[in-house]
Enzyme design. Structure first.
Site, PDB file in Angstrom:
ATOM      1  N   ARG A 152      37.706  62.201 -87.052  1.00 40.71           N
ATOM      2  CA  ARG A 152      37.433  61.578 -88.340  1.00 40.71           C
ATOM      3  C   ARG A 152      37.929  62.503 -89.450  1.00 40.71           C
ATOM      4  O   ARG A 152      38.049  63.715 -89.267  1.00 40.71           O
ATOM      5  CB  ARG A 152      35.939  61.337 -88.523  1.00 40.71           C
ATOM      6  CG  ARG A 152      35.327  60.377 -87.512  1.00 40.71           C
ATOM      7  CD  ARG A 152      33.839  60.203 -87.779  1.00 40.71           C
ATOM      8  NE  ARG A 152      33.234  59.243 -86.848  1.00 40.71           N
ATOM      9  CZ  ARG A 152      32.681  59.564 -85.685  1.00 40.71           C
ATOM     10  NH1 ARG A 152      32.654  60.847 -85.300  1.00 40.71           N
ATOM     11  NH2 ARG A 152      32.168  58.637 -84.899  1.00 40.71           N
ATOM     12  N   LYS A 178      29.629  62.627 -86.664  1.00 43.30           N
ATOM     13  CA  LYS A 178      28.738  61.628 -87.246  1.00 43.30           C
ATOM     14  C   LYS A 178      27.397  61.619 -86.515  1.00 43.30           C
ATOM     15  O   LYS A 178      27.335  61.737 -85.301  1.00 43.30           O
ATOM     16  CB  LYS A 178      29.405  60.247 -87.128  1.00 43.30           C
ATOM     17  CG  LYS A 178      28.694  59.136 -87.867  1.00 43.30           C
ATOM     18  CD  LYS A 178      29.518  57.860 -87.762  1.00 43.30           C
ATOM     19  CE  LYS A 178      28.854  56.705 -88.498  1.00 43.30           C
ATOM     20  NZ  LYS A 178      29.654  55.465 -88.389  1.00 43.30           N
ATOM     21  N   HIS A 242      42.057  57.361 -91.402  1.00 40.15           N
ATOM     22  CA  HIS A 242      41.355  56.682 -90.308  1.00 40.15           C
ATOM     23  C   HIS A 242      42.312  55.868 -89.440  1.00 40.15           C
ATOM     24  O   HIS A 242      42.011  55.587 -88.278  1.00 40.15           O
ATOM     25  CB  HIS A 242      40.244  55.788 -90.864  1.00 40.15           C
ATOM     26  CG  HIS A 242      39.089  55.619 -89.933  1.00 40.15           C
ATOM     27  ND1 HIS A 242      38.210  56.633 -89.631  1.00 40.15           N
ATOM     28  CD2 HIS A 242      38.681  54.554 -89.195  1.00 40.15           C
ATOM     29  CE1 HIS A 242      37.307  56.210 -88.772  1.00 40.15           C
ATOM     30  NE2 HIS A 242      37.572  54.948 -88.490  1.00 40.15           N
ATOM     31  N   ARG A 245      43.147  57.783 -86.405  1.00 39.62           N
ATOM     32  CA  ARG A 245      42.084  57.704 -85.394  1.00 39.62           C
ATOM     33  C   ARG A 245      42.179  56.383 -84.630  1.00 39.62           C
ATOM     34  O   ARG A 245      42.036  56.352 -83.405  1.00 39.62           O
ATOM     35  CB  ARG A 245      40.733  57.842 -86.088  1.00 39.62           C
ATOM     36  CG  ARG A 245      39.520  57.821 -85.178  1.00 39.62           C
ATOM     37  CD  ARG A 245      38.295  58.208 -86.004  1.00 39.62           C
ATOM     38  NE  ARG A 245      37.043  57.772 -85.408  1.00 39.62           N
ATOM     39  CZ  ARG A 245      36.354  58.463 -84.525  1.00 39.62           C
ATOM     40  NH1 ARG A 245      36.808  59.638 -84.092  1.00 39.62           N
ATOM     41  NH2 ARG A 245      35.202  58.012 -84.052  1.00 39.62           N
ATOM     42  N   HIS A 268      32.135  57.762 -80.148  1.00 42.00           N
ATOM     43  CA  HIS A 268      31.488  56.471 -80.390  1.00 42.00           C
ATOM     44  C   HIS A 268      30.131  56.430 -79.701  1.00 42.00           C
ATOM     45  O   HIS A 268      30.002  56.867 -78.549  1.00 42.00           O
ATOM     46  CB  HIS A 268      32.352  55.326 -79.849  1.00 42.00           C
ATOM     47  CG  HIS A 268      33.577  55.063 -80.670  1.00 42.00           C
ATOM     48  ND1 HIS A 268      34.698  54.442 -80.157  1.00 42.00           N
ATOM     49  CD2 HIS A 268      33.858  55.323 -81.972  1.00 42.00           C
ATOM     50  CE1 HIS A 268      35.611  54.344 -81.107  1.00 42.00           C
ATOM     51  NE2 HIS A 268      35.125  54.863 -82.220  1.00 42.00           N
ATOM     52  N   TYR A 277      39.196  48.071 -79.525  1.00 42.36           N
ATOM     53  CA  TYR A 277      40.635  48.344 -79.488  1.00 42.36           C
ATOM     54  C   TYR A 277      41.338  47.552 -78.387  1.00 42.36           C
ATOM     55  O   TYR A 277      42.497  47.176 -78.535  1.00 42.36           O
ATOM     56  CB  TYR A 277      40.874  49.846 -79.307  1.00 42.36           C
ATOM     57  CG  TYR A 277      40.394  50.632 -80.496  1.00 42.36           C
ATOM     58  CD1 TYR A 277      41.168  50.727 -81.644  1.00 42.36           C
ATOM     59  CD2 TYR A 277      39.157  51.258 -80.485  1.00 42.36           C
ATOM     60  CE1 TYR A 277      40.719  51.426 -82.756  1.00 42.36           C
ATOM     61  CE2 TYR A 277      38.701  51.969 -81.589  1.00 42.36           C
ATOM     62  CZ  TYR A 277      39.484  52.045 -82.715  1.00 42.36           C
ATOM     63  OH  TYR A 277      39.044  52.737 -83.816  1.00 42.36           O
TER      64      TYR A 277
END
Length: 292
Positions: A152, A178, A242, A245, A268, A277
């Site tokens: 990120r 995160k 982003h 990523r 994630h 994706y």
């Protein structure tokens, strides 16, 4: 005979006490969110709603929420969904802690939003060209790591040299990401070489990607670097950090990386997030089996 001066404090009006309580509720609610981007966005949505209703939150009903959202009908579905999500989160939190008597957000449904992830995934050739055309070694290493490690923007900017370590001819990077979670990402030989080439005699506690002032690059500065690189490569003006990523996730899956490995690398919380994706860039389709 002396007369003592007695000061009698007037009770604070209920409306004032209620406003203070509302402000405390919003501050506490915002503080629960790790992402500064989310906090800023939610704070903006809460301010707009509170200014619109101009009444204490405890007095509001579902009709007030629906009335406010109706004023956003001219906005895009994504904008309305964003506002709805913020308000539902606030009302749920306020009700859960016992501050709000009703969760008025329960009756509100967010509008359906088109999944535009596929529009934000550049091809592998475009990602390679974007990085290759960057003139300076620092910025080239920056974008190489963002893409090669799937990091990120905030994670890239916060890195210090002590977060990187050589390993088996290549290297690894320890990321504090995160949600306050730490993960270790193994890097390719090429990504490691590009990073090692810019270290020089930097001390372990030195930031990897420093600004001109010597402190860590901000996300805004990183954003500008990516925008300039995209323009140089002739790519869309919408390209952001982003997107690199997104490209990492999509391209690694295309090359056969297991979905759970991609999930762990990107940090994630759910494999369902990574699975977006595969839906955005499927490897096959029944349409290819027809004769038209």
């Amino acid at each position: 005979m002396s007369t003592a001066l007695t000061i009698v404090e007037s009770p604070m009006p209920p409306a004032v006490r209620q406003q203070d309580g509302d402000a405390d509720l919003v501050r506490t609610w915002l503080g629960r969110h790790e992402s500064k981007h989310t906090r800023d966005n939610y704070a903006r949505q809460a301010r707009r709603y509170i200014a619109y209703v101009d009444r204490p939150l405890r007095e509001l009903r579902a009709s007030d929420v629906l009335s406010y959202l109706a004023t956003l009908l001219a906005q895009t579905p994504a904008t309305r969904a964003n506002a709805t999500a913020a308000l539902k989160s606030l009302f749920s939190f306020g009700h859960d802690i016992g501050y709000l008597p009703l969760n008025v957000g329960k009756v509100v449904k967010a509008p359906a939003v088109k999944n535009t992830l596929a529009e934000r995934i550049m091809s592998e050739a475009d990602a390679t060209r974007l990085i290759a055309l960057v003139p300076g070694p620092r910025n080239r290493a920056l974008l190489t790591l963002a893409y090669g490690g799937g990091l990120r923007a905030s994670e890239v900017c916060a890195l210090r040299w002590l977060d990187l370590a050589a390993r088996e001819g290549a290297g690894q990077v320890t990321v504090f990401g995160k949600g306050g979670k730490t993960r270790v990402v193994l890097l390719s030989v090429n990504t490691w070489k590009v990073l090692a080439a810019i270290r020089g005699d930097a001390l372990p506690d030195t930031v990897v990607f420093a600004s001109r002032k010597g402190d860590a690059l901000s996300r805004v500065q990183l954003h500008r670097i990516v925008k300039a690189a995209a323009a140089r490569a002739g790519l869309s003006a919408d390209v952001s950090a982003h997107w690199l990523r997104h490209a990492h996730a999509s391209h690694s899956l295309d090359r056969g990386a297991p979905i759970h490995l991609v999930q762990a690398t990107l940090g994630h919380a759910s494999v369902a997030t990574t699975g977006r994706y595969t839906h955005a860039r499927p490897s096959d389709s029944s349409a290819r089996y027809l004769g038209v």
